[in-house]
Design a protein around this motif. Structure first.
Motif, mmCIF file in Angstrom:
data_model
loop_
_atom_site.group_PDB
_atom_site.id
_atom_site.type_symbol
_atom_site.label_atom_id
_atom_site.label_comp_id
_atom_site.label_asym_id
_atom_site.label_seq_id
_atom_site.Cartn_x
_atom_site.Cartn_y
_atom_site.Cartn_z
ATOM 1 N N GLU A 180 53.420 28.605 -76.473
ATOM 2 C CA GLU A 180 52.552 29.136 -75.423
ATOM 3 C C GLU A 180 51.892 30.441 -75.872
ATOM 4 O OE1 GLU A 180 54.400 29.704 -71.590
ATOM 5 O OE2 GLU A 180 52.423 29.737 -70.615
ATOM 6 N N GLY A 184 43.699 44.684 -74.437
ATOM 7 C CA GLY A 184 44.583 43.744 -75.133
ATOM 8 C C GLY A 184 46.005 43.715 -74.588
ATOM 9 N N HIS A 185 46.267 44.564 -73.582
ATOM 10 C CA HIS A 185 47.638 44.685 -73.060
ATOM 11 C C HIS A 185 47.717 44.407 -71.561
ATOM 12 C CE1 HIS A 185 49.784 46.749 -76.585
ATOM 13 N NE2 HIS A 185 48.619 46.347 -77.030
ATOM 14 N N GLU A 225 49.007 42.650 -77.160
ATOM 15 C CA GLU A 225 50.395 42.955 -76.847
ATOM 16 C C GLU A 225 51.302 41.771 -77.141
ATOM 17 O OE1 GLU A 225 51.034 44.184 -72.801
ATOM 18 O OE2 GLU A 225 53.171 44.547 -73.111
ATOM 19 N N VAL A 234 51.753 31.806 -62.622
ATOM 20 C CA VAL A 234 52.007 31.026 -63.842
ATOM 21 C C VAL A 234 51.242 29.701 -63.780
ATOM 22 C CG1 VAL A 234 53.770 29.767 -65.145
ATOM 23 C CG2 VAL A 234 54.212 32.105 -64.370
ATOM 24 N N HIS A 277 48.617 38.713 -68.027
ATOM 25 C CA HIS A 277 47.886 38.499 -69.284
ATOM 26 C C HIS A 277 47.125 37.203 -69.170
ATOM 27 C CE1 HIS A 277 49.732 41.519 -72.000
ATOM 28 N NE2 HIS A 277 50.809 41.365 -71.267
ATOM 29 N N ASP A 278 45.863 37.246 -68.843
ATOM 30 C CA ASP A 278 45.122 35.999 -68.889
ATOM 31 C C ASP A 278 44.033 36.106 -69.934
ATOM 32 O OD1 ASP A 278 43.417 37.644 -67.173
ATOM 33 O OD2 ASP A 278 42.215 35.805 -67.155
ATOM 34 N N LEU A 279 43.536 34.945 -70.343
ATOM 35 C CA LEU A 279 42.571 34.903 -71.438
ATOM 36 C C LEU A 279 41.343 35.752 -71.150
ATOM 37 C CD1 LEU A 279 41.690 31.884 -73.551
ATOM 38 C CD2 LEU A 279 39.834 33.200 -72.597
ATOM 39 N N ALA A 339 36.038 36.965 -65.085
ATOM 40 C CA ALA A 339 35.625 35.721 -65.727
ATOM 41 C C ALA A 339 34.113 35.507 -65.595
ATOM 42 C CB ALA A 339 36.386 34.532 -65.119
ATOM 43 N N ARG A 380 48.427 29.110 -62.604
ATOM 44 C CA ARG A 380 47.029 29.319 -62.970
ATOM 45 C C ARG A 380 46.870 29.745 -64.426
ATOM 46 N NH1 ARG A 380 43.329 30.527 -58.166
ATOM 47 N NH2 ARG A 380 44.288 29.066 -56.750
ATOM 48 N N GLN A 381 47.989 29.813 -65.142
ATOM 49 C CA GLN A 381 47.973 30.176 -66.565
ATOM 50 C C GLN A 381 47.431 31.585 -66.784
ATOM 51 O OE1 GLN A 381 46.831 27.003 -69.193
ATOM 52 N NE2 GLN A 381 47.735 25.447 -67.894
ATOM 53 N N GLN A 388 51.429 43.178 -63.514
ATOM 54 C CA GLN A 388 50.744 43.164 -64.815
ATOM 55 C C GLN A 388 50.656 41.715 -65.263
ATOM 56 O OE1 GLN A 388 53.065 43.974 -68.192
ATOM 57 N NE2 GLN A 388 51.350 44.264 -69.610
ATOM 58 N N THR A 395 41.919 39.553 -71.013
ATOM 59 C CA THR A 395 42.294 40.052 -72.337
ATOM 60 C C THR A 395 41.065 40.152 -73.234
ATOM 61 O OG1 THR A 395 44.490 39.084 -72.091
ATOM 62 C CG2 THR A 395 43.775 39.612 -74.336
ATOM 63 N N VAL A 396 40.283 39.114 -73.269
ATOM 64 C CA VAL A 396 39.085 39.115 -74.118
ATOM 65 C C VAL A 396 38.085 40.163 -73.618
ATOM 66 C CG1 VAL A 396 37.085 37.740 -74.829
ATOM 67 C CG2 VAL A 396 39.375 36.731 -74.840
ATOM 68 N N LEU A 428 49.624 34.000 -67.223
ATOM 69 C CA LEU A 428 50.811 34.713 -67.660
ATOM 70 C C LEU A 428 51.612 33.847 -68.614
ATOM 71 C CD1 LEU A 428 51.895 37.488 -66.758
ATOM 72 C CD2 LEU A 428 53.360 36.296 -65.171
ATOM 73 N N PRO A 429 51.370 33.975 -69.929
ATOM 74 C CA PRO A 429 52.174 33.170 -70.848
ATOM 75 C C PRO A 429 53.652 33.522 -70.703
ATOM 76 C CG PRO A 429 50.276 34.112 -71.986
ATOM 77 C CD PRO A 429 50.349 34.747 -70.622
#
Lengths: 208, 208, 208, 208
Positions: free
Chosen positions: D187, B169-170, D120, B25, B98-100, B194, B27-28, B96, B103-104, B30-31
């Motif tokens: 967020e 996207g998931h 998601e 979290v 979700h990072d930017l 990245a 490291r951002q 699992q 996802t992109v 995982l929203p």
């Protein structure tokens, strides 16, 4: 064999190198277990970090002594460190890091070096007056250690390098005569590379 | 029913998984309230994080036991975790995130996998010699769990995957035989994805 | 000569300036040893940071007194600080920083200023009603101090500048009547410049 | 007049809102002195943050009571907060933030809304089943409060909005029935907007 470890515990430079490791990991310039740091201990030896050790958790006991000349070194990263120590007795610290900008930059630039022009901070890494105006960052392809060292030898004969070089996709190498200087050169090069990557990316949108 | 909770409090792996949650979290990657972590507890069971729980505030009591085989699992994320545990007894941790960038990246690449070439850090996730040269990251479309598991089955039969896959996207899924390895694979894949996203974005500006 | 140092230790503004240094370095707006901060101490004097000092480790003893008028100042950064103090007694703090976005922005924009339009936060730096609608950021080329000061003089005669200017590749300068205001102007300009850089880069992809 | 202040000190929601301010500033979603937060205290009142106060240093005493209906509100941000409270008694917290991605996104998209598809995390903000598939983010132009409120009224009559809207160049507004939900929606929207901005920017390079 316990002696080197005990010695390191009392070696102030070893302690400083471990602190620098935490600082570098904090900036996310070194994913878990990657990279190689070393610090000279004599004319023919240095302490090296061990592979796979998280650099944010280094203690002096994690640094192992390394002596040269060695038989042909098969690990390219170790071969480069050894080469840099052999180039000059002024080279006392060597750092290999993997950050996003330097990695991407090294793969996008196809030339064997990139010239930095127009940044005030070139002054902080230049090793000659001309580099203050135009500062070259050497970029080499990854290859087997024997060829890599031959190419490095040619680069150093051609001109003094401003404390850093890139191996394409295989990290940024920075060397210095002290830990403080190594930290400074590393931070300055990270800044210059990140600026230049962004500048080139953006320049096609502006001024067109 | 209090017993599993009490057991978790004393389970050192559960405590480590919660610590890993805070690191992720921070490291951002995982929203708030997204993502699913699990850790194997036996051949047919694991502890799963609960939905909507902020992963930076996990405690062992927030991990709930999960047993398989289950009747058809309707939650795709849980179905993927269960599938990975059933693939091999060596799979002991599944994350699992979700990072930017992931996802992109998963949405930009239209092929069903992307090949990573030229990064030294591929070595850290490769499961075969050939993957050290060319490391494939599988990318699947989100779909109902039944079809998803069929496709996953086909991917694993085709070749061993290098500890990670993307659902478009998931999220990014990473699995490992220990929490330390999971952390390492996650960090390495975040770095590789990245870099590759940035490299592809920038490559049209350079060299043109 | 110990007196100025001792005085600084008790100078609350010197202490605040050091705290601001830590805040700025934390945001990575100032690579190690770069930048210049100063704070006015009288009509004709100020305390200046020393070159090469890491701004995250400033203490009041690292601030040295500087008096003007001086003989022609050969360091452009110091010349600009002195110029700004001489422009108005309201100028009590001057900061020079080097961050990635401002550095890249200053090199991409070829005009001698850039107009910011459409951001609510322009209100926080505007020095006139018209600047709330359209806020100019001056951009000067690096040059010898004599020519730089002539050009600065012309800029200030043309119009009041909104607390900041850029020297191309040589940093962002911000000035204010207090440390709190300087922090605020700096943060606002960093935000505006980063937004505008991103907006211009992205705008060719959108709407095309 | 001391009573509201004393009351706030003991108001657990006021304390939570101040903690949320620190969390938001830490992520750099709110340059110094910008933004407006509020929390409902009754059917016709709320506590509002004061202008220019650094949100990382908020204490309950910095929240001032605000009552409606008021005579025509001339500050657009306050007018929007009041409008949102009047829309539904379920709206208990409203946040206005200024982060780079949302600001740039709001200026690049010229349509009056943007549809988010394929993430998601849309599930975490959707207020209807159809929004889980296709989630609209309204984008309004800045204008005087009277016209702004008329346009907001039309938007809310057309459909329920998924807990957020953008004012072009003037911030992201998020509302919720609790502080925890507001944090989560904020967020999630920051994540979705940052992903979508990056995806659109990059999509011209890929697949071409």
């Amino acid at each position: 064999m316990n002696q080197p470890v005990q010695t390191n515990q009392l070696n102030p430079y070893a302690i400083q190198l471990c602190a620098l490791g935490r600082w570098i990991v904090q900036r996310q310039w070194l994913p878990f277990g990657s990279g190689l740091f070393s610090i000279r201990t004599s004319e023919h030896s240095a302490l090296f970090t061990t592979a796979d050790k998280d650099k944010s958790e280094l203690s002096p006991a994690d640094l192992l002594p390394y002596y040269w000349p060695t038989a042909a070194q098969t690990d390219p990263a170790k071969a480069i460190h050894q080469f840099l120590y052999q180039q000059s007795p002024q080279h006392k610290v060597v750092l290999q890091t993997h950050d996003l900008q330097a990695t991407v930059f090294s793969r996008l630039i196809r030339a064997d070096q990139h010239l930095f022009v127009g940044y005030e901070l070139q002054n902080l890494v230049a090793v000659s007056d001309s580099q203050r105006q135009c500062c070259p960052l050497a970029i080499l392809d990854p290859q087997n250690p024997e060829h890599l060292l031959q190419e490095l030898q040619q680069r150093f004969e051609r001109e003094a390098l401003p404390h850093a070089l890139l191996i394409r996709g295989h990290g940024l190498y920075v060397w210095a005569d002290s830990i403080d200087s190594a930290k400074r050169y590393l931070e300055t090069w990270q800044f210059l590379i990140a600026c230049e990557l962004e500048r080139i990316k953006a320049s096609c949108h502006f001024n067109s």
